[in-house]
Scaffold this active site. Structure first.
Site, PDB file in Angstrom:
ATOM      1  N   SER A  27       0.958  -1.140  -0.025  1.00 24.74           N
ATOM      2  CA  SER A  27       0.109   0.098  -0.378  1.00 24.74           C
ATOM      3  C   SER A  27       0.900   1.217  -0.054  1.00 24.74           C
ATOM      4  O   SER A  27       1.732   1.367   0.901  1.00 24.74           O
ATOM      5  CB  SER A  27      -0.851   0.159   1.168  1.00 24.74           C
ATOM      6  OG  SER A  27      -1.271   1.477   1.372  1.00 24.74           O
ATOM      7  N   HIS A  52      -1.264  -1.863  -3.862  1.00 24.95           N
ATOM      8  CA  HIS A  52      -2.554  -1.701  -3.197  1.00 24.95           C
ATOM      9  C   HIS A  52      -2.932  -0.090  -3.170  1.00 24.95           C
ATOM     10  O   HIS A  52      -2.184   0.427  -2.562  1.00 24.95           O
ATOM     11  CB  HIS A  52      -2.660  -2.166  -1.697  1.00 24.95           C
ATOM     12  CG  HIS A  52      -3.786  -2.040  -1.046  1.00 24.95           C
ATOM     13  ND1 HIS A  52      -4.794  -2.996  -0.764  1.00 24.95           N
ATOM     14  CD2 HIS A  52      -4.153  -0.958  -0.325  1.00 24.95           C
ATOM     15  CE1 HIS A  52      -5.630  -2.659  -0.293  1.00 24.95           C
ATOM     16  NE2 HIS A  52      -5.345  -1.715   0.454  1.00 24.95           N
ATOM     17  N   ASP A  54      -5.155   2.753  -1.923  1.00 28.06           N
ATOM     18  CA  ASP A  54      -6.171   3.438  -1.152  1.00 28.06           C
ATOM     19  C   ASP A  54      -6.769   4.436  -1.470  1.00 28.06           C
ATOM     20  O   ASP A  54      -6.260   5.785  -1.374  1.00 28.06           O
ATOM     21  CB  ASP A  54      -5.686   3.558   0.428  1.00 28.06           C
ATOM     22  CG  ASP A  54      -5.208   2.139   0.856  1.00 28.06           C
ATOM     23  OD1 ASP A  54      -6.226   1.134   0.938  1.00 28.06           O
ATOM     24  OD2 ASP A  54      -4.042   1.979   1.323  1.00 28.06           O
ATOM     25  N   MET A  56      -9.783   7.278  -0.940  1.00 29.92           N
ATOM     26  CA  MET A  56     -10.661   7.732  -0.022  1.00 29.92           C
ATOM     27  C   MET A  56     -11.212   9.337  -0.155  1.00 29.92           C
ATOM     28  O   MET A  56     -10.593   9.976  -0.951  1.00 29.92           O
ATOM     29  CB  MET A  56      -9.759   8.077   1.410  1.00 29.92           C
ATOM     30  CG  MET A  56      -9.072   6.832   1.702  1.00 29.92           C
ATOM     31  SD  MET A  56      -8.186   7.002   3.409  1.00 29.92           S
ATOM     32  CE  MET A  56      -7.172   5.527   3.472  1.00 29.92           C
ATOM     33  N   HIS A  85      -8.614  -0.218  -3.578  1.00 25.66           N
ATOM     34  CA  HIS A  85      -9.449  -0.515  -2.486  1.00 25.66           C
ATOM     35  C   HIS A  85     -10.328   0.927  -2.216  1.00 25.66           C
ATOM     36  O   HIS A  85      -9.525   1.882  -1.682  1.00 25.66           O
ATOM     37  CB  HIS A  85      -8.600  -0.679  -1.294  1.00 25.66           C
ATOM     38  CG  HIS A  85      -9.175  -0.882   0.083  1.00 25.66           C
ATOM     39  ND1 HIS A  85      -8.476  -0.765   1.435  1.00 25.66           N
ATOM     40  CD2 HIS A  85     -10.536  -0.943   0.391  1.00 25.66           C
ATOM     41  CE1 HIS A  85      -9.576  -0.778   2.375  1.00 25.66           C
ATOM     42  NE2 HIS A  85     -10.725  -0.849   1.695  1.00 25.66           N
ATOM     43  N   MET A  87     -12.621   3.337  -0.476  1.00 24.81           N
ATOM     44  CA  MET A  87     -13.106   3.857   0.678  1.00 24.81           C
ATOM     45  C   MET A  87     -14.042   4.746   0.364  1.00 24.81           C
ATOM     46  O   MET A  87     -13.762   6.024   0.666  1.00 24.81           O
ATOM     47  CB  MET A  87     -12.279   3.817   1.746  1.00 24.81           C
ATOM     48  CG  MET A  87     -11.693   2.555   2.091  1.00 24.81           C
ATOM     49  SD  MET A  87     -10.062   2.796   3.024  1.00 24.81           S
ATOM     50  CE  MET A  87      -8.833   2.802   1.725  1.00 24.81           C
ATOM     51  N   MET A 156     -10.862  -5.950   6.509  1.00 33.69           N
ATOM     52  CA  MET A 156      -9.970  -4.902   7.449  1.00 33.69           C
ATOM     53  C   MET A 156     -10.063  -5.232   8.756  1.00 33.69           C
ATOM     54  O   MET A 156     -10.877  -5.533   9.729  1.00 33.69           O
ATOM     55  CB  MET A 156     -11.068  -3.597   7.322  1.00 33.69           C
ATOM     56  CG  MET A 156     -11.188  -2.959   5.903  1.00 33.69           C
ATOM     57  SD  MET A 156      -9.595  -2.170   5.053  1.00 33.69           S
ATOM     58  CE  MET A 156      -8.816  -1.325   6.346  1.00 33.69           C
ATOM     59  N   ASP A 195      -6.135  -6.567   5.557  1.00 33.55           N
ATOM     60  CA  ASP A 195      -5.521  -4.944   5.235  1.00 33.55           C
ATOM     61  C   ASP A 195      -5.633  -4.293   6.687  1.00 33.55           C
ATOM     62  O   ASP A 195      -6.861  -4.322   7.388  1.00 33.55           O
ATOM     63  CB  ASP A 195      -6.292  -4.374   4.266  1.00 33.55           C
ATOM     64  CG  ASP A 195      -5.969  -2.885   3.615  1.00 33.55           C
ATOM     65  OD1 ASP A 195      -4.847  -2.494   4.511  1.00 33.55           O
ATOM     66  OD2 ASP A 195      -6.572  -2.209   3.192  1.00 33.55           O
TER      67      ASP A 195
HETATM   68  C1  DX5 Z   1      -6.179   1.713   5.898  1.00 35.39           C
HETATM   69  C2  DX5 Z   1      -5.708   1.351   4.381  1.00 35.39           C
HETATM   70  C3  DX5 Z   1      -4.580   0.390   4.342  1.00 35.39           C
HETATM   71  C4  DX5 Z   1      -3.420   0.982   4.888  1.00 35.39           C
HETATM   72  C5  DX5 Z   1      -2.833   0.030   5.858  1.00 35.39           C
HETATM   73  O1  DX5 Z   1      -7.509   2.404   5.562  1.00 35.39           O
HETATM   74  O2  DX5 Z   1      -6.882   0.280   3.785  1.00 35.39           O
HETATM   75  O3  DX5 Z   1      -4.246  -0.152   2.969  1.00 35.39           O
HETATM   76  O4  DX5 Z   1      -2.414   1.469   4.093  1.00 35.39           O
HETATM   77  O5  DX5 Z   1      -1.734   0.560   6.585  1.00 35.39           O
HETATM   78  P1  DX5 Z   1      -0.752  -0.175   7.459  1.00 35.39           P
HETATM   79  O6  DX5 Z   1      -0.320  -1.456   6.976  1.00 35.39           O
HETATM   80  O7  DX5 Z   1      -0.044   0.950   8.093  1.00 35.39           O
HETATM   81  O8  DX5 Z   1      -2.145  -0.737   8.341  1.00 35.39           O
HETATM   82 ZN    ZN Z   2      -6.259  -0.642   1.741  1.00 36.46          ZN
END
Ligand code: DX5
Ligand code: ZN
Length: 356
Positions: A27, A52, A54, A56, A85, A87, A156, A195
């Site tokens: 990620s 990956h 993310d 948001m 991913h 969100m 998650m 994740d």
């Molecule tokens: C959080 C993300 C993750 C994040 C994980 O909402 O979905 O993908 O990057 O980060 P770590 O590995 O630091 O928990």
């Molecule tokens: Zn993620």
């Protein structure tokens, strides 16, 4: 060290696919956001299996990151597959943009308030893998209505929104292994992703719950840390967990190993190949034996290869059919190999054409 020109560093060696079962998706959320192109290239060079991404929207989660235009721009910088991913509250509104941007899989959240099924169908119709994710407090049963459309379940193990939070072991134990049950319709290639809080401390537990893809964020971007070693360590610990917790001490079947499922004349091999691929198990058909055999292609034997990890599923579903095919091949040979219609190599079905 071999160098072609003085002062020039040799290019990095071709990476072998890792053996074993677990895969690491890097990620980039906690990498240098001012230099994402460097982040993805570095993750690739250091041996990550996927990127990956993310996304948001500041609404579904209290944080804003990047969108399809950034992903499209990054697509040119690495050959690694992209797992998006999302969100975001309205994935349906933007899904075509994420698909056009070159995402190989798109995972949306089950807690959103708009219809989920059309978006999952759009992802599959584009030939990409479709996933659903859930917050730590959402029960796995929320995914039940959509399971036939899922290639990925992303569990998650932190509240979505930020990297660097601590891993919720209770959530992991409750959901990761159980998530596999939701994917039982998919005989090959279904994946459980985990994740949040994944690192060298938690990887063994996660692997012991049969997770396929470990999403690793902040643990990869700690200044001064050797990222390649971290990735290899996390993969190895996950496989160790799988071997000793779930697999009676036997090492996992490497994800990329293939086995010969049957050896048949070409017309039968290709007919059988199409039947097996229809249920989602990929099959490769090759001429059996050496290339210098004098027999023409129509009469020689062909090997049907499929992933070792899907062999048991293929046997259960097609064991009897294989016996029938082998009998048919023997009868055809005994009859002096009469001419047969030409069967072209079948095109593999797209994810939305797979029969489950
Ligand atoms: C959080 C993300 C993750 C994040 C994980 O909402 O979905 O993908 O990057 O980060 P770590 O590995 O630091 O928990
Ligand atoms: Zn993620």
């Amino acid at each position: 060290m071999i160098s072609t020109r003085r002062g020039r560093k040799p290019s990095s060696p071709v990476k072998e696919l890792p053996l074993g079962r677990a895969r690491v998706a890097a990620s980039i959320l906690d990498s240098d956001l001012g230099n994402l192109a460097y982040s993805v290239r570095r993750a690739e060079k250091e041996g990550a299996d996927r990127i990956h991404l993310d996304v948001m929207d500041g609404h579904f989660v209290p944080n804003i990151t990047f969108g399809p235009r950034t992903i499209r721009a990054l697509r040119k910088r690495t050959k690694l597959p992209f797992d998006a991913h999302l969100m975001i509250s309205e994935p349906g509104r933007y899904i075509e943009q994420f698909l056009d941007a070159g995402c190989d899989s798109v995972t949306i959240h089950v807690e959103i308030e708009e219809p989920i099924e059309p978006t999952l169908r759009a992802i599959r119709a584009a030939g990409r893998a479709a996933g659903l994710s859930l917050r730590p407090k959402t029960p796995l049963s929320a995914l039940e209505p959509y399971k036939a459309l899922l290639d990925i379940v992303l569990v998650m193990t932190v509240e979505p929104g930020f990297g660097g939070q601590s891993f919720m072991a209770d959530v992991a134990r409750e959901k990761i292994l159980a998530a596999r049950g939701l994917l039982s319709h998919k005989l090959h290639g279904a994946e459980v992703h985990v994740d949040g809080g994944v690192n060298r401390e938690t990887a063994e537990l996660i692997g012991g719950l049969a997770a396929d893809v470990l999403v690793v964020g902040s643990a990869l971007w700690i200044p001064g840390r050797n990222m390649g070693r971290e990735i290899r360590l996390i993969r190895a610990l996950a496989d160790e967990g799988y071997q000793y917790t779930l697999n009676d001490g036997r090492p996992p079947i490497p994800r990329d190993r293939v086995v010969t499922f049957a050896t048949l004349p070409r017309h039968l091999a290709r007919t059988f190949q199409a039947e097996i691929e229809k249920v989602g198990i990929p099959v490769l058909v090759f001429r059996s034996g050496g290339l210098d055999v004098e027999e023409p292609d129509e009469v020689r034997d062909w090997d049907m290869l499929l992933p070792a990890s899907s062999e048991a599923a293929a046997l259960e579903r097609f064991g009897a059919r294989r016996d029938a095919m082998l009998r048919e091949a023997a009868a055809w040979r005994a009859a002096g190999m009469p001419p047969v219609p030409f069967v072209p190599a079948p095109l593999p079905p797209r994810p939305d054409e797979v029969v489950t």
